[in-house]
Design a protein around this motif. Structure first.
Motif, PDB file in Angstrom:
ATOM      1  N   GLY A 154      44.045  37.851  59.104  1.00 28.91           N
ATOM      2  CA  GLY A 154      43.336  38.121  57.958  1.00 28.91           C
ATOM      3  C   GLY A 154      41.698  37.783  57.894  1.00 28.91           C
ATOM      4  N   ASN A 155      41.424  37.033  59.002  1.00 26.92           N
ATOM      5  CA  ASN A 155      39.956  36.678  58.885  1.00 26.92           C
ATOM      6  C   ASN A 155      39.115  37.447  59.551  1.00 26.92           C
ATOM      7  N   TYR A 156      39.771  37.993  60.931  1.00 26.70           N
ATOM      8  CA  TYR A 156      39.344  39.476  61.919  1.00 26.70           C
ATOM      9  C   TYR A 156      37.716  39.645  61.243  1.00 26.70           C
ATOM     10  N   ILE A 157      36.704  39.656  61.908  1.00 23.01           N
ATOM     11  CA  ILE A 157      35.372  40.181  61.937  1.00 23.01           C
ATOM     12  C   ILE A 157      35.618  41.037  63.212  1.00 23.01           C
ATOM     13  N   PRO A 158      35.266  42.739  63.116  1.00 20.81           N
ATOM     14  CA  PRO A 158      35.395  43.402  63.416  1.00 20.81           C
ATOM     15  C   PRO A 158      34.478  43.115  64.833  1.00 20.81           C
ATOM     16  N   ILE A 159      34.159  43.869  66.222  1.00 20.03           N
ATOM     17  CA  ILE A 159      32.838  43.519  67.395  1.00 20.03           C
ATOM     18  C   ILE A 159      32.015  44.798  66.693  1.00 20.03           C
ATOM     19  N   THR A 160      32.083  45.574  65.782  1.00 22.55           N
ATOM     20  CA  THR A 160      31.866  46.596  65.482  1.00 22.55           C
ATOM     21  C   THR A 160      30.827  46.244  64.210  1.00 22.55           C
ATOM     22  N   ARG A 161      30.319  44.992  63.543  1.00 12.93           N
ATOM     23  CA  ARG A 161      29.909  44.452  62.623  1.00 12.93           C
ATOM     24  C   ARG A 161      28.106  43.780  63.403  1.00 12.93           C
ATOM     25  N   THR A 164      26.713  46.816  65.593  1.00 11.17           N
ATOM     26  CA  THR A 164      25.618  48.021  64.125  1.00 11.17           C
ATOM     27  C   THR A 164      24.291  46.947  64.225  1.00 11.17           C
ATOM     28  N   ARG A 165      24.433  45.127  63.819  1.00 10.80           N
ATOM     29  CA  ARG A 165      23.973  44.363  63.339  1.00 10.80           C
ATOM     30  C   ARG A 165      22.675  44.168  64.658  1.00 10.80           C
ATOM     31  N   THR A 166      22.656  44.190  65.961  1.00  7.84           N
ATOM     32  CA  THR A 166      22.005  44.089  67.047  1.00  7.84           C
ATOM     33  C   THR A 166      21.365  45.445  67.881  1.00  7.84           C
ATOM     34  N   GLY A 167      22.184  46.858  66.534  1.00  9.12           N
ATOM     35  CA  GLY A 167      20.753  47.699  67.148  1.00  9.12           C
ATOM     36  C   GLY A 167      21.546  48.802  68.123  1.00  9.12           C
ATOM     37  N   PHE A 168      23.050  48.629  67.802  1.00  3.66           N
ATOM     38  CA  PHE A 168      24.263  49.243  68.884  1.00  3.66           C
ATOM     39  C   PHE A 168      23.902  51.034  67.759  1.00  3.66           C
ATOM     40  N   SER A 169      24.849  52.109  68.095  1.00  2.00           N
ATOM     41  CA  SER A 169      24.740  52.979  67.252  1.00  2.00           C
ATOM     42  C   SER A 169      26.264  53.438  67.441  1.00  2.00           C
ATOM     43  N   ARG A 170      27.493  54.015  66.882  1.00  2.00           N
ATOM     44  CA  ARG A 170      28.436  54.304  67.351  1.00  2.00           C
ATOM     45  C   ARG A 170      28.045  55.664  67.471  1.00  2.00           C
ATOM     46  N   LEU A 171      28.777  56.067  68.739  1.00  2.00           N
ATOM     47  CA  LEU A 171      28.605  57.514  69.697  1.00  2.00           C
ATOM     48  C   LEU A 171      29.813  58.251  69.636  1.00  2.00           C
ATOM     49  N   SER A 172      29.725  58.992  68.515  1.00  2.00           N
ATOM     50  CA  SER A 172      30.448  59.899  67.173  1.00  2.00           C
ATOM     51  C   SER A 172      30.939  60.605  68.652  1.00  2.00           C
ATOM     52  N   GLY A 173      32.617  61.523  69.158  1.00  4.15           N
ATOM     53  CA  GLY A 173      33.193  61.719  70.309  1.00  4.15           C
ATOM     54  C   GLY A 173      33.245  61.544  71.455  1.00  4.15           C
ATOM     55  N   VAL A 174      32.010  60.265  71.155  1.00  2.00           N
ATOM     56  CA  VAL A 174      31.845  59.710  73.235  1.00  2.00           C
ATOM     57  C   VAL A 174      33.247  58.690  73.654  1.00  2.00           C
ATOM     58  N   THR A 175      34.638  58.770  73.523  1.00  2.00           N
ATOM     59  CA  THR A 175      35.354  58.129  74.459  1.00  2.00           C
ATOM     60  C   THR A 175      36.560  58.020  75.522  1.00  2.00           C
ATOM     61  N   THR A 176      37.445  56.654  75.759  1.00  5.34           N
ATOM     62  CA  THR A 176      37.452  57.176  76.558  1.00  5.34           C
ATOM     63  C   THR A 176      38.862  56.681  76.547  1.00  5.34           C
ATOM     64  N   SER A 177      39.978  56.192  77.354  1.00  6.99           N
ATOM     65  CA  SER A 177      41.159  55.704  77.516  1.00  6.99           C
ATOM     66  C   SER A 177      41.979  54.624  77.821  1.00  6.99           C
ATOM     67  N   PHE A 178      42.387  53.230  78.051  1.00  8.60           N
ATOM     68  CA  PHE A 178      42.834  52.940  79.309  1.00  8.60           C
ATOM     69  C   PHE A 178      44.185  52.134  79.104  1.00  8.60           C
ATOM     70  N   THR A 179      45.103  51.983  79.860  1.00  6.95           N
ATOM     71  CA  THR A 179      46.482  51.429  79.662  1.00  6.95           C
ATOM     72  C   THR A 179      46.558  49.736  80.382  1.00  6.95           C
TER      73      THR A 179
END
Length: 200
Positions: A154-161, A164-179
């Motif tokens: 319930g108190n989870y704070i996502p790393i994405t916050r 964003t605050r430190t100057g990173f931008s989401r790279l739309s469509g640039v993804t991978t996956s790991f098992t």
């Protein structure tokens, strides 16, 4: 709150990295059990993975100590020396691989979060990379989980916050996956989203 006065932060490169691997493996095993990774790891696998940092040119590990206890770490190496699944995500992007530095981890024990220490570790890493004079950007990848995931605290704070605050931008469509095996013993595939930050 910025309260890091008792914390010692040190940079390790080259052969000096080897002595830190057990401490970083412990952090990974403990912290990645938490949401959103829910990772059930094994020390021998962690040490095998982390051993690459002792071999890759320009790799580094930054440790944060409180007394004799390692309570945080940041790790990074040039993307060209990382896993093929990470490199492959950038195949159809305008970013040349040899100009990208990959942030592998930014780890803090729970009691040391929200105190400005994450920003200090990232800043130390960025300063090191800029001093190398070779890399144009930082990248990292975050695991994607639905907001409705039953184990999301319930108190989870996502790393994405933080990103964003430190100057990173989401790279739309640039993804991978790991098992990986989750803490319930089941192996699952996990989508990973890339983020980018220019260094110039």
């Amino acid at each position: 709150m910025n309260d890091t006065g008792s914390i010692n932060v040190r940079m390790l490169t080259g052969a000096a990295i080897a002595d830190s691997l057990n401490d970083v493996a412990t952090l990974r095993l403990d912290i990645f059990r938490e949401y959103p990774y829910l990772y059930q790891g094994f020390r021998e696998d962690e040490l095998d993975y982390l051993g690459a940092y002792t071999q890759a040119p320009d790799a580094c590990i930054i440790l944060a100590d409180d007394g004799s206890a390692v309570i945080g770490a940041a790790t990074g190496m040039p993307l060209v020396h990382e896993d093929a699944q990470l490199r492959g995500a950038f195949t159809d992007t305008p970013f040349p691989l040899n100009g990208i530095y990959y942030v592998g981890e930014l780890l803090l024990r729970p009691a040391y979060r929200e105190r400005g220490l994450g920003q200090e570790l990232l800043a130390r890493l960025e300063n090191h990379i800029r001093a190398l004079g070779t890399y144009d950007s930082l990248t990292c990848a975050t695991v994607e989980r639905p907001d409705s995931h039953p184990l999301r605290p319930g108190n989870y704070i996502p790393i994405t916050r933080f990103l964003t605050r430190t100057g990173f931008s989401r790279l739309s469509g640039v993804t991978t996956s790991f098992t990986w095996c989750e803490i319930d013993g089941v192996e699952r595939d996990h989508p990973m989203q890339f983020w980018i930050k220019g260094l110039n």
